[in-house]
Design a protein around this motif. Structure first.
Motif, PDB file in Angstrom:
ATOM      1  N   HIS A 143      30.188 -15.598   1.302  1.00 63.28           N
ATOM      2  CA  HIS A 143      29.627 -14.241   1.349  1.00 63.28           C
ATOM      3  C   HIS A 143      29.173 -13.813   2.747  1.00 63.28           C
ATOM      4  O   HIS A 143      29.490 -12.735   3.199  1.00 63.28           O
ATOM      5  CB  HIS A 143      28.452 -14.097   0.377  1.00 63.28           C
TER       6      HIS A 143
ATOM      7  N   HIS B 239      34.112  -9.301  -6.458  1.00 60.70           N
ATOM      8  CA  HIS B 239      34.477 -10.517  -7.205  1.00 60.70           C
ATOM      9  C   HIS B 239      35.675 -10.360  -8.142  1.00 60.70           C
ATOM     10  O   HIS B 239      35.638 -10.796  -9.295  1.00 60.70           O
ATOM     11  CB  HIS B 239      33.270 -11.002  -8.010  1.00 60.70           C
TER      12      HIS B 239
ATOM     13  N   HIS C  97      24.299 -15.163  -9.865  1.00 59.29           N
ATOM     14  CA  HIS C  97      24.408 -13.926  -9.074  1.00 59.29           C
ATOM     15  C   HIS C  97      25.471 -13.022  -9.685  1.00 59.29           C
ATOM     16  O   HIS C  97      26.214 -13.400 -10.572  1.00 59.29           O
ATOM     17  CB  HIS C  97      24.588 -14.200  -7.573  1.00 59.29           C
TER      18      HIS C  97
ATOM     19  N   ALA D 204      28.382 -11.969 -10.083  1.00 60.71           N
ATOM     20  CA  ALA D 204      29.776 -12.256  -9.743  1.00 60.71           C
ATOM     21  C   ALA D 204      30.746 -11.986 -10.886  1.00 60.71           C
ATOM     22  O   ALA D 204      31.961 -11.964 -10.682  1.00 60.71           O
ATOM     23  CB  ALA D 204      29.906 -13.719  -9.310  1.00 60.71           C
TER      24      ALA D 204
ATOM     25  N   ASN E 184      24.193  -8.786  -5.325  1.00 61.98           N
ATOM     26  CA  ASN E 184      25.289  -9.755  -5.408  1.00 61.98           C
ATOM     27  C   ASN E 184      25.255 -10.775  -4.266  1.00 61.98           C
ATOM     28  O   ASN E 184      26.234 -11.425  -3.969  1.00 61.98           O
ATOM     29  CB  ASN E 184      26.653  -9.086  -5.606  1.00 61.98           C
TER      30      ASN E 184
ATOM     31  N   GLU F 232      33.437 -19.712  -5.401  1.00 61.18           N
ATOM     32  CA  GLU F 232      33.279 -19.345  -3.990  1.00 61.18           C
ATOM     33  C   GLU F 232      33.174 -20.598  -3.135  1.00 61.18           C
ATOM     34  O   GLU F 232      33.702 -20.660  -2.037  1.00 61.18           O
ATOM     35  CB  GLU F 232      32.029 -18.471  -3.825  1.00 61.18           C
TER      36      GLU F 232
HETATM   37 ZN   LIG Z   1      29.643 -13.776  -4.968  1.00 64.74          ZN
END
Ligand SMILES: [Zn+2]
Length: 300
Positions: free
Chosen positions: A74, A138, A201, A203, A222, A277
């Motif tokens: 991120h 996402h 979060h 996502a 996010n 991620e």
């Molecule tokens: Zn994310």
């Protein structure tokens, strides 16, 4: 770092003579570049796209993963070496929708390669453009959108290396079939279950939309590094109670303590729901299947 100093750094990098790449490419890092190769040089910004690229290009491309394994993408910024590698690549595969916040700087600084925005063609309902909400990047967590990302990569490979077009397209077809099976499995196995879940979060909005689920989140923005405040914890605990939720999700790369605090309050349990991620093991499909198993435990 502010945008100005980022620009300055990238500007400096670009005037570094090409000769310095020879020095770099002789070191033994995992990102070796063989300049004389005829293979497409492909860089993917983060793990799922790297895996898609490998499945489509196989032995006909040199695929490099930009954000190192174990690093959260991120807020990641490329290093000087990363930008040098990007400068000698044919294709840079990005997620788009603002996920790679460094890409504008690269474009403004005469980057010569092709940037492939894999979100192209994915129509998402963006909020009123007058408000300043961050767009939700996402898309890869919805296998239906992931299929579009795969097709975009296959098309980009075909355009850059037309003599292998059939090869790329048939590899993509094979991979798309696996994604279809994954999509079908999620759809079938969650269809008769409840729909509210608490992710860490923000996502899983596109995933939730696709499979008629309701995502609630512990961290309200996010940003996976965001902190849960006493107020947000209180809110999510009462949401969990109201909706009879007894599984609280965490992520493989965050401290599960926050989720555990909530779980303790409701006599529940913490499981992982991975946004893919920061991948440490498995594949896109195996991780998504693991997510499905954990969601089934929460919802079915
Ligand atoms: Zn994310």
């Amino acid at each position: 770092m502010n945008n100005h100093s980022k620009l300055a750094i990238i500007a400096i990098i670009i005037v570094i003579p090409v000769a310095s790449f020879a020095v770099y490419s002789s070191d033994s890092s995992q990102r070796n570049i063989t300049l004389e190769t005829t293979k497409l040089q492909v860089i993917s910004s983060f793990y799922p796209l790297h895996e898609f690229s490998q499945n489509i290009g196989k032995e006909k491309v040199d695929a490099v993963l930009l954000v190192p394994i174990g690093v959260e993408p991120h807020d990641w910024e490329p290093t000087i070496k990363d930008v040098q590698i990007m400068q000698v690549s044919d294709l840079i595969i990005i997620n788009g929708i603002g996920f790679e916040n460094w890409i504008d700087n690269l474009e403004e600084n005469n980057f010569q390669g092709i940037i492939v925005d894999t979100s192209s063609g994915i129509l998402i309902n963006l909020d009123n453009e007058n408000n300043n909400e961050i767009e939700d990047p996402h898309i890869w967590l919805n296998p239906v959108y992931a299929k579009i990302q795969v097709q975009n990569i296959a098309n980009a490979f075909s355009n850059s290396d037309p003599k292998n077009q059939k090869y790329y397209q048939s590899n993509a077809e094979e991979y798309l079939e696996q994604l279809d099976l994954l999509d079908l499995k999620i759809r079938n196995e969650l269809s008769s279950c409840t729909s509210d879940f608490i992710a860490f979060h923000d996502a899983f909005s596109y995933f939730a939309e696709e499979y008629d689920l309701n995502q609630h989140t512990i961290i309200s923005s996010n940003d996976p590094h965001g902190e849960a405040t006493a107020k947000t914890l209180e809110n999510i605990i009462s949401t969990a109670r109201e909706l009879n939720i007894n599984i609280i999700f965490s992520e493989e790369s965050v401290n599960p303590k926050t989720s555990q605090i909530i779980a303790n309050e409701i006599n529940g349990k913490v499981l992982v729901l991975s946004p893919l991620e920061v991948i440490s093991e498995g594949t896109y499909i195996s991780q998504m299947t693991k997510n499905l198993e954990n969601l089934k435990e929460a919802l079915c």
